[in-house]
Motif scaffolding. Structure first.
Motif, PDB file in Angstrom:
ATOM      1  N   ALA A 174      62.558 -13.795  -4.177  1.00 51.73           N
ATOM      2  CA  ALA A 174      62.943 -15.073  -4.764  1.00 51.73           C
ATOM      3  C   ALA A 174      64.128 -15.671  -4.011  1.00 51.73           C
ATOM      4  CB  ALA A 174      63.276 -14.886  -6.246  1.00 51.73           C
ATOM      5  N   LEU A 175      65.138 -14.858  -3.769  1.00 52.29           N
ATOM      6  CA  LEU A 175      66.336 -15.354  -3.084  1.00 52.29           C
ATOM      7  C   LEU A 175      66.017 -15.774  -1.654  1.00 52.29           C
ATOM      8  CD1 LEU A 175      68.912 -12.726  -4.397  1.00 52.29           C
ATOM      9  CD2 LEU A 175      68.687 -15.129  -5.112  1.00 52.29           C
ATOM     10  N   ALA A 176      65.062 -15.078  -1.021  1.00 49.03           N
ATOM     11  CA  ALA A 176      64.686 -15.431   0.350  1.00 49.03           C
ATOM     12  C   ALA A 176      64.119 -16.832   0.434  1.00 49.03           C
ATOM     13  CB  ALA A 176      63.679 -14.415   0.887  1.00 49.03           C
ATOM     14  N   GLU A 177      63.535 -17.305  -0.661  1.00 49.99           N
ATOM     15  CA  GLU A 177      62.998 -18.660  -0.692  1.00 49.99           C
ATOM     16  C   GLU A 177      63.985 -19.653  -1.305  1.00 49.99           C
ATOM     17  OE1 GLU A 177      59.130 -19.107  -2.390  1.00 49.99           O
ATOM     18  OE2 GLU A 177      58.157 -18.263  -0.616  1.00 49.99           O
ATOM     19  N   GLY A 178      65.169 -19.173  -1.604  1.00 49.48           N
ATOM     20  CA  GLY A 178      66.169 -20.054  -2.176  1.00 49.48           C
ATOM     21  C   GLY A 178      66.005 -20.307  -3.658  1.00 49.48           C
ATOM     22  N   GLY A 229      61.755 -25.678   0.710  1.00 53.79           N
ATOM     23  CA  GLY A 229      61.425 -26.815   1.552  1.00 53.79           C
ATOM     24  C   GLY A 229      60.023 -27.355   1.380  1.00 53.79           C
ATOM     25  N   ARG A 230      59.298 -26.862   0.391  1.00 48.60           N
ATOM     26  CA  ARG A 230      57.943 -27.366   0.180  1.00 48.60           C
ATOM     27  C   ARG A 230      57.989 -28.818  -0.281  1.00 48.60           C
ATOM     28  NH1 ARG A 230      57.804 -21.960  -1.476  1.00 48.60           N
ATOM     29  NH2 ARG A 230      55.999 -20.722  -0.811  1.00 48.60           N
ATOM     30  N   THR A 231      56.934 -29.549   0.088  1.00 47.05           N
ATOM     31  CA  THR A 231      56.853 -30.967  -0.263  1.00 47.05           C
ATOM     32  C   THR A 231      56.009 -31.135  -1.510  1.00 47.05           C
ATOM     33  OG1 THR A 231      57.002 -31.592   2.066  1.00 47.05           O
ATOM     34  CG2 THR A 231      56.167 -33.258   0.525  1.00 47.05           C
ATOM     35  N   PRO A 232      56.546 -31.729  -2.564  1.00 43.35           N
ATOM     36  CA  PRO A 232      55.744 -31.944  -3.784  1.00 43.35           C
ATOM     37  C   PRO A 232      54.530 -32.827  -3.514  1.00 43.35           C
ATOM     38  CG  PRO A 232      58.079 -32.259  -4.218  1.00 43.35           C
ATOM     39  CD  PRO A 232      57.936 -32.176  -2.726  1.00 43.35           C
ATOM     40  N   ASP A 233      53.472 -32.577  -4.258  1.00 39.83           N
ATOM     41  CA  ASP A 233      52.295 -33.438  -4.170  1.00 39.83           C
ATOM     42  C   ASP A 233      52.642 -34.791  -4.782  1.00 39.83           C
ATOM     43  OD1 ASP A 233      49.741 -34.736  -4.723  1.00 39.83           O
ATOM     44  OD2 ASP A 233      48.821 -32.791  -4.345  1.00 39.83           O
ATOM     45  N   PRO A 234      52.539 -35.867  -4.025  1.00 35.67           N
ATOM     46  CA  PRO A 234      52.951 -37.179  -4.564  1.00 35.67           C
ATOM     47  C   PRO A 234      52.104 -37.649  -5.731  1.00 35.67           C
ATOM     48  CG  PRO A 234      51.797 -37.422  -2.463  1.00 35.67           C
ATOM     49  CD  PRO A 234      52.030 -35.960  -2.635  1.00 35.67           C
TER      50      PRO A 234
END
Length: 825
Positions: free
Chosen positions: A653-657, A695-700
């Motif tokens: 979890a921490l590795a992904e922030g 850093g994933r981009t939400p689905d608009p």
């Protein structure tokens, strides 16, 4: 005395047609609509159908149904298009529709002629509208059904029609013409070796419309129309020349064969007039066998009656029982309307021999054997039975949860002992294991490995072998993927259920399929479970030391009336635009949503709830094809609690922030973060995107709105402005009345609280466990604890096949066996 088989294939002998075979060899043509096929088609049109229309010979009737259904449904039917057909027909009818790209829609039958019920067809056509692309009636057992009715459907509803007339080649209608001679749609006949028009394999499509036959001919030849370039959807459905030679030979004798079989049917009807027989139409039927209905009160004794007749040297069958709506594959993939008539007729059906070699005296001999077997069954039924054995445990529900408990017992080698102690499994359908899971058009929230651990290396070889079973390999193919399509999980669970049932029976237990539990009454230290046999309504009591309720969960409609969102009634806010997530997630659900939104250029959808079903609903709406025209923010998820993704460790979890967790959110046994509360697989993928983790981009196309409280006007506005509102409010346990001497026992689950305690014991309204009563499965409300693990912050309920097949199921098995040991001591 000679034995009478139910069916005795009698195709022409090729050895008697050597000249014709030499003719084929000399022509150098062995397929591709050669001269023998053309000759047969022309002769069949002339001799069987009075020269009306045209005929097309095909490799088999199933191929014929596939191309005819595809053509009738519009060549390129959109996903979710339905093929309406009766419950009582052969599996090939529904399979053909599925291979043609349609979903079977199964309706009830007429109680007298056993073909599709006209009222049921009308209701389905009215309810489903233009989603029905084709109606596929079955000319039941060679009957000359009313074709004018289907021409009327074509005119009124604009629907295609294909008639499955597999057993009707040689049948004459009321005018004395070959059945379907002038029909404007396709009539598909079989020439299988078991049919009255016995060849070896093959089919014949006839229509009064030669242009339709010309189209189907192109489709049967890869879609090639005069060149090697496909102009239509196609397949190789051509009849080989050698089979055409056999078909020509059969054509020369079909009148004699059909007349002889009709005479046998007349003899049967005279001798068996006391039984219910099919109401027939037409002047002659190409009868394949004689179907009769046993008296309703003897339906349960059908196997014994058949065995008694078999002892007299006479084979029987029970076409079509189970009917389509009772067969596991179609339960998982088709849309099934209520079928009470087909259920009752199928349960009483007995098929008797009619073969070319039989005489009228043989038919009378069979009729006498049937009558004697029924009288004997009547005498046995009249003798009071001994008191039933007291079972150690009755499991109500043989779906994934009920059979998961049996699976858990196999892992410690305890299932034989459990069965021997008096195990009774009660299941409404005709098979255990699958339940309703295969009906869902979504992927699982469990991995392929999870499903396979139930059988891999099991001490019972018949279970361990399922890893290499086609159903096991289909699940294994999704290893490493975000779940497994539930339509592929269903067959593995059903295959597992079959083998578990065999182990139970082999060790003295009982598996009562086709039964339902009416109620469970506490009688001192025991339980009396009232059971009803669905085939004939027979009700009886089964005494038991313990009862396990594994009947699954549902989304009750009445909850929508009382549900409040942001201080307002959800039903009032949605105002007729409200459906439940279960309707969306089942097969055909997306198509229903697409139909509802078809007039909206930029639809807006509100999904209410923070459960896995809410996230899975959104995932389905985003990925299904053809795509919905969803713009930015088209779907809004309204939820109360924070959305939490699962992580295999705090370090991951921490590795992904991701830092939104504390020590109370970590499972002390596994080290997992949000082991119970966290979303997994496909739902997790959507959550981490929407939260922008790592850093994933939400689905608009998706927006999140966390409901703030009763004064959240924005939440109310989102629902009020939506074109469709999906209620994903979770599941409640299905009710089985629990009684004592004073009447119904009030349960905690009836007040919306968990149904069970930490030991899977069902709780009364005072949250006290009820002795000998356990609950397992979806919506039971079980929360793992102690060695089972789970984060201390978790406040919901844990549902998962792995838990049921391991620690949770084992918890119940241990308590039942300990209780049995105490009783024995």
């Amino acid at each position: 005395m000679n034995r009478l088989p139910l069916i005795a294939p009698n195709p022409p002998r090729l050895s008697e047609h050597v000249d014709a075979l030499r003719r084929v060899e000399a022509s150098g043509v062995f397929s591709n609509n050669g001269p023998e096929v053309q000759r047969f088609e022309a002769e069949a049109t002339r001799d069987l159908f009075g020269g009306h229309g045209a005929s097309l010979a095909v490799g088999n009737a199933t191929l014929g149904l596939m191309i005819a259904i595809r053509a009738a449904a519009g060549m390129n039917p959109k996903p979710g298009t339905l093929a309406l057909m009766p419950a009582m027909t052969f599996a090939a009818t529904a399979h053909a529709a599925a291979w043609a790209g349609l979903t079977p829609l199964i309706c009830d039958i007429d109680p007298d002629d056993w073909s599709a019920c006209a009222a049921a067809e009308e209701r389905a056509l009215a309810a489903h509208g233009d989603r029905i692309g084709v109606v596929v009636p079955y000319a039941t057992f060679g009957n000359a059904i009313d074709l004018d009715r289907y021409e009327d459907y074509r005119r009124r509803f604009g629907v295609g029609v294909v008639v499955d007339a597999a057993s009707s080649l040689g049948t004459r209608d009321a005018a004395g013409e070959g059945f379907g001679a002038r029909a404007p749609f396709a009539i598909v006949h079989s020439m299988h070796a078991t049919k009255t028009f016995a060849v070896a394999e093959g089919g014949l499509i006839h229509s009064g419309d030669p242009a339709l036959i010309a189209t189907l001919r192109v489709m049967a030849n890869f879609g090639f129309d005069g060149s090697r370039s496909a102009t239509l959807p196609g397949i190789n459905a051509k009849l080989p020349e050698i089979l055409a030679v056999m078909a020509q030979a059969k054509l020369t004798e079909i009148e004699r064969v059909a007349d002889h079989r009709a005479a046998l049917e007349v003899a049967y009807r005279g001798a068996l007039s006391a039984l219910q027989l099919q109401r027939v139409s037409g002047t002659r039927r190409a009868t394949q066998f004689m179907a009769v209905l046993l008296p309703a009160h003897l339906a349960h004794a059908r196997e014994a009656i058949a065995a008694r007749i078999e002892a007299d040297g006479i084979a029987t069958g029970c076409y079509f029982s189970p009917h389509l709506g009772q067969q596991p594959w179609f339960q998982a993939t088709a849309t099934i309307e209520p079928t009470p008539v087909a259920d009752a007729v199928g349960a009483r059906m007995l098929s008797l021999p009619i073969t070319d070699a039989m005489t009228v005296d043989d038919a009378l001999r069979v009729a006498d054997a049937v009558q004697r077997a029924c009288r004997e069954a009547d005498r046995i039924a009249a003798v009071p039975s001994a008191a039933p054995r007291i079972a150690s445990v009755v499991v109500i529900g043989g779906g994934p949860a009920g059979t998961a408990m049996l699976t858990s017992a196999t892992k410690r080698g305890q299932l034989p002992a459990l069965a021997a102690s008096g195990l009774v499994v009660v299941e409404r359908s005709d098979a255990i294991g699958g339940g309703q899971l295969g009906r869902y058009a979504i992927t699982s929230d469990s991995t392929a490995q999870t499903f396979l651990t139930a059988v891999r290396d099991n001490i019972h070889p018949e279970l361990a072998q399922l890893v290499d079973h086609p159903a096991g390999r289909a699940v294994a193919a999704h290893a490493g993927a975000l779940g497994v399509p539930l339509t592929e999980v269903g067959p593995l669970l059903r295959a597992t259920g079959d083998r578990l049932g065999d182990i139970v029976r082999a060790n003295g237990g009982s598996v009562l399929t086709g039964h339902e539990a009416v109620a469970a009454r506490q009688v001192g230290a025991l339980w009396s479970v009232t059971l009803r046999r669905l085939s004939d309504g027979h009700v009886f009591e089964q005494m038991a030391h313990n009862v396990v309720v594994a009947t699954g969960g549902h989304q009750p409609i009445d909850r929508l009336v009382t549900q409040q969102v942001a201080g307002a009634s959800l039903a009032a806010l949605a105002n007729g635009r409200l459906i439940q997530s279960d309707e969306v997630l089942t097969l055909g659900g997306f198509e229903r949503v697409a139909d509802i939104l078809s007039t909206r250029r930029a639809p807006r959808i509100a999904v209410v709830g923070g459960s896995t079903s809410a996230l899975t609903t959104i995932a389905l709406l985003l990925k299904s094809r053809p795509a919905l025209p969803l713009g930015a923010g088209a779907i809004t998820l309204l939820h109360r609690r924070p959305l939490r993704p699962f992580y295999p460790s705090a370090e991951a979890a921490l590795a992904e922030g991701f830092t939104d967790f504390g020590p109370e959110d970590i499972c002390p046994v596994s080290g997992f973060v949000y082991r119970l509360a966290g979303f997994r697989l496909e739902a997790r993928e959507l959550v981490v995107r929407m939260l922008g983790i790592d850093g994933r981009t939400p689905d608009p196309r998706v927006a999140l709105h966390r409901i703030g409280g009763d004064d959240d006007a924005a939440a109310r506005a989102i629902i009020a402005d939506a074109d469709l509102v999906v209620a994903a409010l979770g599941y409640r346990p299905r009710a089985v009345p629990i009684l004592d001497d004073d009447g119904a026992i009030a349960l905690a689950a009836q007040d919306g609280r968990p149904m069970v305690d930490r030991h899977c014991r069902i709780l009364d309204s005072n949250d006290q466990p009820i002795a000998g009563l356990f609950g397992l499965g979806l919506a039971a409300g079980f929360v793992p604890w102690g060695p089972l693990g789970g984060e201390s912050s978790f406040s919901g309920q844990a549902n998962g096949l792995w838990l049921w097949q391991n620690d949770v199921g084992q918890m119940i098995v241990d308590q039942v066996l300990a209780d049995e040991a105490r009783a024995a001591a």
